[in-house]
Each structure stands twice: as structure tokens, then as C-alpha cells.
Design an enzyme around this catalytic site. Structure first.
Site, PDB file in Angstrom:
ATOM      1  N   SER A 262     -45.538  55.833  69.850  1.00  0.00           N
ATOM      2  CA  SER A 262     -45.841  55.177  71.114  1.00  0.00           C
ATOM      3  C   SER A 262     -47.334  55.256  71.380  1.00  0.00           C
ATOM      4  CB  SER A 262     -45.064  55.839  72.253  1.00  0.00           C
ATOM      5  OG  SER A 262     -45.574  57.144  72.447  1.00  0.00           O
ATOM      6  N   LYS A 263     -47.718  54.648  72.482  1.00  0.00           N
ATOM      7  CA  LYS A 263     -49.137  54.568  72.879  1.00  0.00           C
ATOM      8  C   LYS A 263     -49.879  55.890  72.744  1.00  0.00           C
ATOM      9  CE  LYS A 263     -49.953  50.403  73.989  1.00  0.00           C
ATOM     10  NZ  LYS A 263     -50.424  49.966  72.689  1.00  0.00           N
TER      11      LYS A 263
END
Ligand code: GLU
Length: 502
Positions: A262-263
Site C-alpha cells: 500500500s501507499k
């Protein structure tokens, strides 16, 4: 046929993104496996846009996903903008054409589904009750018991009704997954699920099956987060009178800490990697290798080679850990493999001001030099910049080692030969190669001259490098000489000779 065994005949597979965001590398990997399997079997790769979530879907996201797929080289045979015999390929359009409604009606008529009038509040309460008892939330089938008459009158009164699938009791459902092996589910765990909402929209598990049937999908290849859905979907296939396709659920991509990528791990979308200077060929190569390897174990593979060798049976079950160092390594290899012309075009948008004030010929030599050193195209500007840059000769720094008479002699010999350096000619790769050859000859001649005076080659090369760049490491001399050009080389050698003698 053993599923996934060598070439199982032309497959029809689909990549089915929901256009609610940019293309994530995890989804790109799903697309890639579908694409490779289609190509490997001489089959058909379909793009189906699952845009039923009207609030979150947009045409802009759809377009950006399509652009990214095309950039990666994963063109589809059937789908939006291409058409095909099983269209339309957007679920919103299929919904408008009544595809899901008709299928749901059939299940109602065959008593495999029923109307459900339960309002949202009741469903929420039911869910909470289940959770409080420590059970999986499941519908209690209240509406399955309604009489025909009651249903008729409530419908006539305009009461909103969803349609629920009647999950057969006591069934063991086995997903014969090509990657995971047989995986079993109890139908009693699933609960009757909605197939058509009261507003008329199809649920994911229903729309997918209706479309997989309509598009004659032979293999469903997707992330393992869908494995439980597959149990429900198999029941819907059966209820609609169809054999389910073969299934292959691949692992998800994890960050180095084991959490879903994820980010917080950095870039996650194909678009981000693209603007960071990664090549499409390197990205697909890397994504394929995350869970797959060809029989010979090669690591650097062009797309066409992966198409030839890809087999679902060789896709590993274990989680795929995203390793940026390996992607960087592959990206570098793919950069070195580009033709000079392709490389030149690819780096233009990354060069910034670095190209200013340099002749086309000098730039062409600098580009040839940095092509051998780049990790991502993004670094092209700073590398070109540093190619022409020299640190001041600092007696307290790296340059100290050329403050002696031997270095002075090397510089004198170099200055004697300097006329052999031509100003760099042009962008033409043949001209660049010629200049590199001439520079190589010049260095060869200098090496012999030094040898005659018992000056070792290493001494020669370090002295020249420091004289030309002020540093002990950097681009190879054979690139530096034509890239800097005769005048600059002469100036820097003369300054270094004065420095050596000081
Ligand atoms: N639209 C679904 C998703 O993006 C597709 C899943 C599937 O392939 O069935 O997760």
C-alpha cells in the site's frame, strides 16, 4: 485435461477491473497473468469493466486503466474500444441491457432465488446479532418462507424487494484451484446472498458469473482475496445450468513488512512507476517473476518470451513480496537493452535543463554513457548533468593523488595526443560508435606511451579521470573524451598539469 497443464487449448480469460482508482501493480499482475495465459494458449484476452459501483466508478479511471494496460503492452482482444462478439464489455451497459435482471428472473422462476423485503435496518440488526454470538453474519431466510400471495401483494404495493440466491443446504463446495489445489467450503457457512439489489443493480458475485457465462470464460485468474467469493460463484454457475470455469487464484503482493502493498510502502500504481522512469518491459518482467519463473530459471525476459513460457501450474502459492531492489536491477537491464534511438526518445521528458548548451553530438555520447549506468530513467537528467560537470581540483581532496611528477608526465603525454579527439558529431548511433572507437584507440595509444615510461595503466586512467572530472569515479573515459569535446578536454588537462606541478 489436467487444468493448467502445458497448452490446454485456446483459453478465454478476462481481466475485470473496477474503475474506482488508478491501476495498482497488484491488478496489473492479475492482468498480466491473464494476458500471458491467453497468449500462451493462443486464446482470447478480454477486458471487462466492472463499473456497477456508480458512486465510485468513473470514465476517467477507466481510461487511465486502459492507458496503463496499453503502455505495459497488455492489449486486449475484446473489450471497450475494441468490441467483440460477447459485448457490451462494461457492466453498466450490460445492466442497462437487462442481462442481470433476466438471469435473476430465471432463477426466481426456477425457485433458486427469492424476493427479500427486509429493510436495511433489519439486516443490520441480524448482522450484529450474528457477530454478538461470534458467528459469521448470515441472512436468516425470513423472506424465503413468504407465500406467493404475500409476495404478490407486497410487490403490487410497490414495496422495494431485492432478490436473494437460495444457497443449497449442506453442500460441500470444492474449488479445484490450479494454483491452490482443491479448496473446500461448506455451503452452510455462506448464507443466502443478494444477487439483485432492490434498485435493480446486480451484486458482484452475480454479475461476474452472468458475465463469465456470457463471455464463455474458460479460466478465471484473479487474486486469492476472491477465493471465498468463488464458492458462491460456483453455486450460481450451477444454478444457471453452467459448468464453472477453471479457477486460478494467485497470491497478493505484500510489502517488505508482510502487510498488503500500500501507499505506506511507496509507489503502488503503474502510473507512479511510469513517471519514476521504470520501463514497461521491466515492470511486466518483474511482476511476472513475483510468483512465476520459467523452467530454465531465466530472470530477464521480454514479454514475448514470457508469453511462450508462461504456465499457470508454475505460479507459486506463497505471498509475493515486493522487492524494489530487484525491480531496479531488472529496470537497469532493460534500459541497457534498448536501442540508442529508443533510449534517446525515452529519456527526453526526464532530461530537464541537462540538455541545454550541449551539442547534439555531445549529448548523444553522454546518453550512450549513461545508458550503461541508469537504474531508472528519472536519473537521466542528473547523470547527464554530472557527465559534463567537474569538481574543482582540491589538494585536500581526491585530486591530491595527481600532485606529483608522474601524473604531470601522464598529462603531458595526453596533451600531445589530444588532437585525435574529434568534436562529437551527431545523434546518429554509427557516428557515436565511431567516436567511441577513436577514443578507445587514443586511450590505447596513451597506454603504450605510458608503458614505455613504466607508468602503469591504472595510474594513467586515474590521473585522466581526476583531471577531467575532479573525482576518482564516474563515467568511463572512452565516453568522457568525445562527450566533453577536444576544447574542454584540453582546458581540463592543462589545468590539471598546472595543479600536478604546483
Ligand atoms: N472487479 C473485481 C475486482 O476488481 C474483479 C474480480 C474478478 O476477477 O472476478 O476485484
Amino acid at each position: 485435461m489436467t487444468p493448467g497443464n502445458h497448452v490446454p487449448g485456446p483459453a478465454r480469460v478476462r481481466f475485470a477491473p473496477s474503475p474506482t482508482g488508478a491501476l495498482h501493480v497488484g491488478s496489473a499482475r492479475t492482468a498480466l497473468y491473464n494476458y500471458l495465459f491467453a497468449r500462451h494458449t493462443g486464446g482470447v484476452f478480454i477486458l471487462r469493466v466492472e463499473d456497477t459501483d456508480v458512486a465510485r466508478s468513473s470514465r476517467e479511471f477507466e481510461q487511465s486503466i486502459m492507458d496503463d494496460l496499453l503502455w505495459l503492452g497488455l492489449g486486449w482482444d475484446e473489450g471497450p474500444e475494441r468490441g467483440g462478439g460477447a459485448g457490451p464489455y462494461r457492466q453498466s451497459e450490460r445492466s442497462a441491457a437487462g442481462v442481470y435482471r433476466d438471469a435473476a428472473k430465471r432463477l426466481l422462476q426456477e425457485n433458486k432465488a427469492y424476493h427479500c423485503f427486509c429493510p436495511q435496518e433489519r439486516l443490520e440488526e441480524l448482522k450484529q446479532d450474528c457477530l454478538d454470538r461470534g458467528e459469521m453474519p448470515r441472512y436468516d431466510r425470513r423472506c424465503a418462507l413468504l407465500s406467493e400471495d404475500e409476495i404478490g401483494s407486497r410487490m403490487a404495493a410497490g414495496e422495494p424487494a431485492a432478490i436473494r440466491f437460495k444457497v443449497p443446504a449442506g453442500r460441500k463446495i470444492t474449488v479445484a484451484d490450479i494454483i491452490h489445489g482443491p479448496t473446500g467450503f461448506e455451503s452452510d457457512m455462506l448464507g443466502d446472498f443478494i444477487i439483485l439489489r432492490s434498485g435493480g443493480g446486480a451484486s458482484y458475485n452475480f454479475a461476474v458469473v452472468v458475465d463469465d457465462i456470457g463471455m464463455e470464460i474458460t479460466h478465471v485468474i484473479r487474486g486469492e482475496d476472491h477465493l471465498t467469493n468463488t464458492a458462491r460463484q460456483i453455486l450460481v454457475f450451477e444454478a444457471l445450468g453452467n459448468e464453472p470455469p477453471a479457477f486460478a487464484h494467485h497470491s497478493l503482493i505484500m510489502g517488505p513488512d508482510g502487510g498488503k502493498l500500500s501507499k505506506r510502502h511507496g509507489a503502488t500504481s503503474v502510473g507512479e512507476f511510469r513517471s519514476m522512469g521504470y520501463l514497461p518491459g521491466a515492470i511486466v518482467n518483474y511482476l511476472a517473476l513475483l510468483s512465476w519463473s520459467p523452467e530454465g530459471g531465466e530472470e530477464k525476459l521480454p514479454l514475448e518470451e514470457m508469453e511462450r513460457q508462461f504456465e499457470l501450474m508454475r505460479v507459486a502459492r506463497s505471498p509475493a513480496i515486493f522487492d524494489i531492489a530487484k525491480l531496479n536491477w531488472l529496470n537497469g537491464l532493460h534500459i541497457r537493452d534498448m536501442s540508442r534511438k529508443d533510449f534517446h526518445e525515452a529519456i527526453q521528458s526526464f532530461l530537464g535543463d541537462a540538455a541545454a548548451r550541449k551539442s547534439a553530438g555531445q549529448l548523444a555520447v553522454a546518453e550512450a554513457a549513461i545508458q550503461t549506468a541508469l537504474v531508472t530513467l528519472e536519473d537521466a537528467g542528473s547523470l547527464v548533468e554530472s557527465f559534463f560537470h567537474a569538481e574543482p581540483l582540491d589538494p585536500a581532496g581526491e585530486a591530491a593523488e595527481i600532485r606529483n611528477s608522474e601524473a604531470g608526465r601522464v598529462l603531458e603525454l595526453a596533451l600531445e595526443q589530444i588532437d585525435a579527439i574529434k568534436p562529437a558529431a551527431g545523434l546518429d548511433p554509427a557516428a557515436v560508435d565511431r567516436e567511441l572507437d577513436e577514443a578507445k584507440n587514443l586511450l590505447g595509444a596513451l597506454k603504450s606511451a605510458c608503458r614505455e615510461e613504466n607508468i602503469p595503466p591504472k595510474r594513467l586512467f586515474r590521473t585522466l579521470r581526476i583531471a577531467l572530472t575532479g573525482k576518482t569515479s564516474g563515467p568511463e573515459l572512452v565516453y568522457l573524451l568525445p562527450g566533453l569535446g577536444r576544447e574542454t578536454v584540453r582546458e581540463r588537462l592543462e589545468a590539471a598539469r598546472r595543479f600536478a606541478a604546483a
